[in-house]
Design a protein around this motif. Sequence first.
Motif, mmCIF file in Angstrom:
data_model
loop_
_atom_site.group_PDB
_atom_site.id
_atom_site.type_symbol
_atom_site.label_atom_id
_atom_site.label_comp_id
_atom_site.label_asym_id
_atom_site.label_seq_id
_atom_site.Cartn_x
_atom_site.Cartn_y
_atom_site.Cartn_z
ATOM 1 N N TRP A 24 123.397 52.880 -32.443
ATOM 2 C CA TRP A 24 123.131 51.611 -33.121
ATOM 3 C C TRP A 24 122.263 51.847 -34.344
ATOM 4 N N GLU A 28 121.107 46.553 -35.167
ATOM 5 C CA GLU A 28 121.786 46.477 -33.865
ATOM 6 C C GLU A 28 120.832 46.806 -32.729
ATOM 7 N N ARG A 29 120.030 47.832 -32.937
ATOM 8 C CA ARG A 29 119.077 48.213 -31.884
ATOM 9 C C ARG A 29 118.083 47.085 -31.610
ATOM 10 N N SER A 31 118.591 43.827 -32.099
ATOM 11 C CA SER A 31 119.299 42.719 -31.446
ATOM 12 C C SER A 31 119.505 42.991 -29.962
ATOM 13 N N TRP A 32 119.949 44.208 -29.647
ATOM 14 C CA TRP A 32 120.194 44.558 -28.254
ATOM 15 C C TRP A 32 118.898 44.669 -27.468
ATOM 16 N N ASP A 96 127.505 46.998 -21.297
ATOM 17 C CA ASP A 96 127.472 45.599 -21.706
ATOM 18 C C ASP A 96 128.390 44.740 -20.848
ATOM 19 N N ASN A 155 123.617 54.635 -26.885
ATOM 20 C CA ASN A 155 123.552 53.961 -28.179
ATOM 21 C C ASN A 155 122.226 54.100 -28.921
ATOM 22 N N MET A 210 125.203 36.941 -23.609
ATOM 23 C CA MET A 210 125.494 38.361 -23.463
ATOM 24 C C MET A 210 126.981 38.626 -23.650
ATOM 25 N N LEU A 213 127.682 38.718 -27.384
ATOM 26 C CA LEU A 213 127.211 39.950 -28.010
ATOM 27 C C LEU A 213 128.080 41.132 -27.589
ATOM 28 N N SER A 214 128.531 41.116 -26.338
ATOM 29 C CA SER A 214 129.393 42.186 -25.854
ATOM 30 C C SER A 214 130.718 42.209 -26.607
ATOM 31 N N GLN A 217 130.165 43.959 -29.741
ATOM 32 C CA GLN A 217 130.064 45.394 -29.467
ATOM 33 C C GLN A 217 131.447 46.017 -29.330
#
Length: 433
Positions: A24, A28-29, A31-32, A96, A155, A210, A213-214, A217
Motif C-alpha cells: 500500500w 492506502e495504508r 485508510s486501512w 479483507d 500489504n 469494510m 473498501l474491500s 482493494q
Amino acid sequence: MDNQSMSSIISAKKESFKGPNKFWNGSERSSWTIMLLIGTTILFSSRVAMPVCATTMAKEFGWNKKHLGTVMGCFFWGYATTQILGGYLADRFGGDRVLTTASLIWGLVTAVTPRIAYLSSDSWTNLLLLGAFRVILGLSQGLHYPSMTSLIGKNVRESSRSFSMGVISSGSNLGSLICGGVGALILESHGWHEVFYVVGICALIWSFCMSRLSLVQQANKRSHSDLSQLNQSPVPWLTIFSKPALWCVISAHFCMNASYFIMLMWFPTFFQETFPHEKAFVSNVVPWLMSIPASIFGGWLSERIVKSKYSVTFARKFCQLIAMMGSGIFAMLLPYCSNYNNALLVAGLAVSCQTFHSSAVLVNPQDIAPTFSGSVFGIMNTAGAIPGFLGVYFAGFILEASGSWKTVFTSVFATNLVGLGIFIIGGTGERII
C-alpha cells in the motif's frame, strides 16, 4: 560492512522483487489502518459487553461466579477453533474478504444476544443458550486477527508493520474503554440489553463499510494485475511445526493471553467487589484509557529500534520484556491496593504494559513467515485462545472457592515469567520460513 547494513540491503532487495504494486502507498495504508482500528475497537466492544454487564445479568438470572466464568469462557471455545482456518482462508483468498464476512456474523450474534437470554423460562436453559451463542461469537471473531495479520503482512513494508499493528491493536483497549465507559452509562440508564444492541448495530455498519473498501482493494488488484496477493502456494505445515522458534512464540503468546484475558474479564468484577461505592464507569475507563497511548508508543518504539543499529530480534524481545514483566508485576500488586486511586493507577499500568505485546510477539509471525503469516498467526492464536476459556473459568473457580484475588493475580505474574523466559531464550525476529 556490518550486519545491520547487510540486513537492510537484503530487506530492501526482497521488497524490490515484489513489484511496485505489492505494498500500500501512504494514503492506502492510512485508510486501512484507520478502518482496521475501528473494526478492532468494535470487535473488543462486542467481546467486553458480557463482562461489563456480568454483575447485572448474574443478579437477574441468579448466577454465581462459576456460572459467570462458564458463560464468559464459552467464547474462547469457539475462538480457538477458527484461528488456523481464518489464517489459511486469508492467505488464500484475501484478509479483507474474510474480515467482512466474519464481522457480519459476530455483529448479528451480538445484536440478538438479549433475545436469546429470554428464550426459555428455565435459568439453566438460558445459561446453556447464552453459552452456545458465546461459542458462535468466538467462532466468528476468531477469524479477525489471523485475517488482519495476513492483510498487513502482505500489504505493509516490514519497517512499518510494528507501528501499523501497534496502532490497530490499540483498538482492543479502546474497545474495552468505550464499552466499559459508555456501556456502563447505557447499563445504568437503559439496562444491559441496550449495550448489546448498540455494539451489534455498530458492528453491522462497520461490516458494510469494510465491504465497500474491500471492493476497492479487489478492483486495484485487478487493475494492476496483482495476483501475488492471493497466495497459491500450499502451506508447508510440517516445516512450520518443525521450527523451535515457532514453539517459543506460541508459548509466549499462550502465557500473555492467559494473563490478559484474566485482566480483561475479571477487572470489572474486582473493582465492583473491592470498591463497591465507587462508580463502575471510572474503573472501566481509566485502565484502558491509559493503555491506548502505550500501545501506539510500543509500536513506535519497536519501529525505531528496528531502524536503528539493533536487530528485529532484539526489538521483539525488548518489547515483550516490558509487556510480560511489567503487566505481571502490576497485576500482582493490585489486590494489595486499599486506596481506590492507587488501584486505578496500578491496573492502568498493568494493562498499559501488556500492550507492548502487540509490537513484539503479536507481529512476530510476519517476521518469521511473511508469506504464510496468517496461517502462522492462526496456529499461535489457537494456543493463545486456550487460556481464554480455561484461565477465565479457573479464575472464577478460585474466586468462588477461596475468595482470594491475590491468588488469581499472583498467577498472572508467574505465568508471564514462564512465557517471557521461553521467548527470550528461543525467540527470533528473523525469517525462518
